[in-house]
Design an enzyme around this catalytic site. Structure first.
Site, PDB file in Angstrom:
ATOM      1  N   LYS A  50       0.862   4.476   6.972  1.00 18.40           N
ATOM      2  CA  LYS A  50       0.388   5.295   5.855  1.00 18.40           C
ATOM      3  C   LYS A  50       1.036   6.682   5.952  1.00 18.40           C
ATOM      4  O   LYS A  50       1.735   6.998   6.900  1.00 18.40           O
ATOM      5  CB  LYS A  50      -1.139   5.468   5.889  1.00 18.40           C
ATOM      6  CG  LYS A  50      -1.946   4.189   5.978  1.00 18.40           C
ATOM      7  CD  LYS A  50      -1.919   3.366   4.705  1.00 18.40           C
ATOM      8  CE  LYS A  50      -2.758   2.095   4.881  1.00 18.40           C
ATOM      9  NZ  LYS A  50      -2.640   1.203   3.689  1.00 18.40           N
ATOM     10  N   SER A  76       0.807  -1.227   0.000  1.00 17.72           N
ATOM     11  CA  SER A  76       0.000   0.000   0.000  1.00 17.72           C
ATOM     12  C   SER A  76       0.838   1.274   0.000  1.00 17.72           C
ATOM     13  O   SER A  76       0.324   2.346  -0.316  1.00 17.72           O
ATOM     14  CB  SER A  76      -0.937   0.012   1.207  1.00 17.72           C
ATOM     15  OG  SER A  76      -0.215   0.151   2.412  1.00 17.72           O
TER      16      SER A  76
END
Length: 279
Positions: free
Chosen positions: A120, A43
């Site tokens: 993230k 990701s």
């Protein structure tokens, strides 16, 4: 005779004491200073690759209940959560020696629903209005600056211990083929720049406006079409907006990186990622 028996027990006792002391020291180190983290998914490509091993700087933002260690060893049936250690402190968005993360930081945080550690990039601060329009990030109604750059190319093959295969912008490619993702350099309002990847047009390339709540933060993966992040509500198993207390720390530097199925396969370590700074 008693003295002899006592002497025979001493090595065992000393060994147990050594192990206990080592565990205490490791627990203190992991709680207050640095936590190891191994990247399990794609990701955050290509900032972070599957198999990157890094330490999370827990001193960067101060301490909350989420700073306590989580110990997960499925092979041994061990699943001890940070809440098991420090759950009594959960529910307060205050942090000891705290400071707020900055826009553009790569942050490890606990998923607000399932408690697992996620990593993230922080793009939205409290009070910001965040929206995706045609794949372009907008912050407070202004598009971020984007500059085209060379595509990200990798081999289409199983990656990491889960054997995940990458998604490709050039469609279905055979095993061992060239998997291409389009790339741009994204620059946030505070000047932080990094590469983001694009695979195809999909629903989260166009979103409603998200207003970041007080004491919360908005996170997105750099691999925009392959990331479960704040664009997805918690009710749909997404991340949603993350409260300050759920933040673990900042990812600053990759120590080494394994391209194989196990971190122990040292012959698969990537020679170009030793001590690589995370930007």
């Amino acid at each position: 005779m008693a003295d002899t028996a006592e002497k025979k027990q001493n090595p065992i006792i000393e060994t147990i004491k050594t192990v206990v002391y080592a565990l205490i020291i490791a627990g203190i180190f992991r709680t207050f200073f640095f936590q190891p983290f191994w990247i399990p998914s794609g990701s955050m490509k290509d900032t972070l690759l599957i198999g990157d091993f890094l330490f999370v700087n827990k001193m960067a933002y101060g301490y909350s209940y989420a700073s306590c260690p989580t110990i997960l060893i499925p092979q041994l049936g061990i699943d001890v959560d940070a809440e098991d250690f420090c759950g009594v402190f959960k529910g307060s968005n205050e942090r000891l020696f705290g400071s707020e993360p900055k826009r553009g930081d790569v942050v490890v945080f606990r998923h607000p629903v399932n408690g697992r550690d996620f990593i993230k990039r922080l793009v939205g601060l409290p009070g910001d209005r965040i929206q995706m329009k045609d794949g372009v990030l907008h912050i407070n109604d202004e598009p971020v600056y984007l500059q085209d750059t060379d595509p990200f190319i990798e081999t289409f093959e199983p990656q990491g211990p889960q054997g995940l295969t990458p998604r490709c912008a050039n469609g279905s490619v055979g095993m061992g083929g060239e998997c291409i993702k389009n790339a741009q350099i994204e620059t946030l309002p505070n000047g932080v720049s990094y590469r983001v990847l694009d695979i195809q047009n999909q629903l989260v390339d166009n979103t409603p406006v998200f207003t970041v709540r007080p004491g919360h933060f908005f996170f997105m993966g750099d691999n925009r079409d392959n990331s479960s992040d704040s664009r997805f509500p918690q009710a749909a198993q997404g991340v949603g907006q993350v409260p300050l207390e759920d933040i673990v720390g900042r990812a600053d530097r990759i120590m080494f990186s394994s391209a194989g199925r196990s971190i122990l396969f040292f012959w698969t370590w990537r020679s170009d990622r030793y001590f690589k700074k995370i930007e």
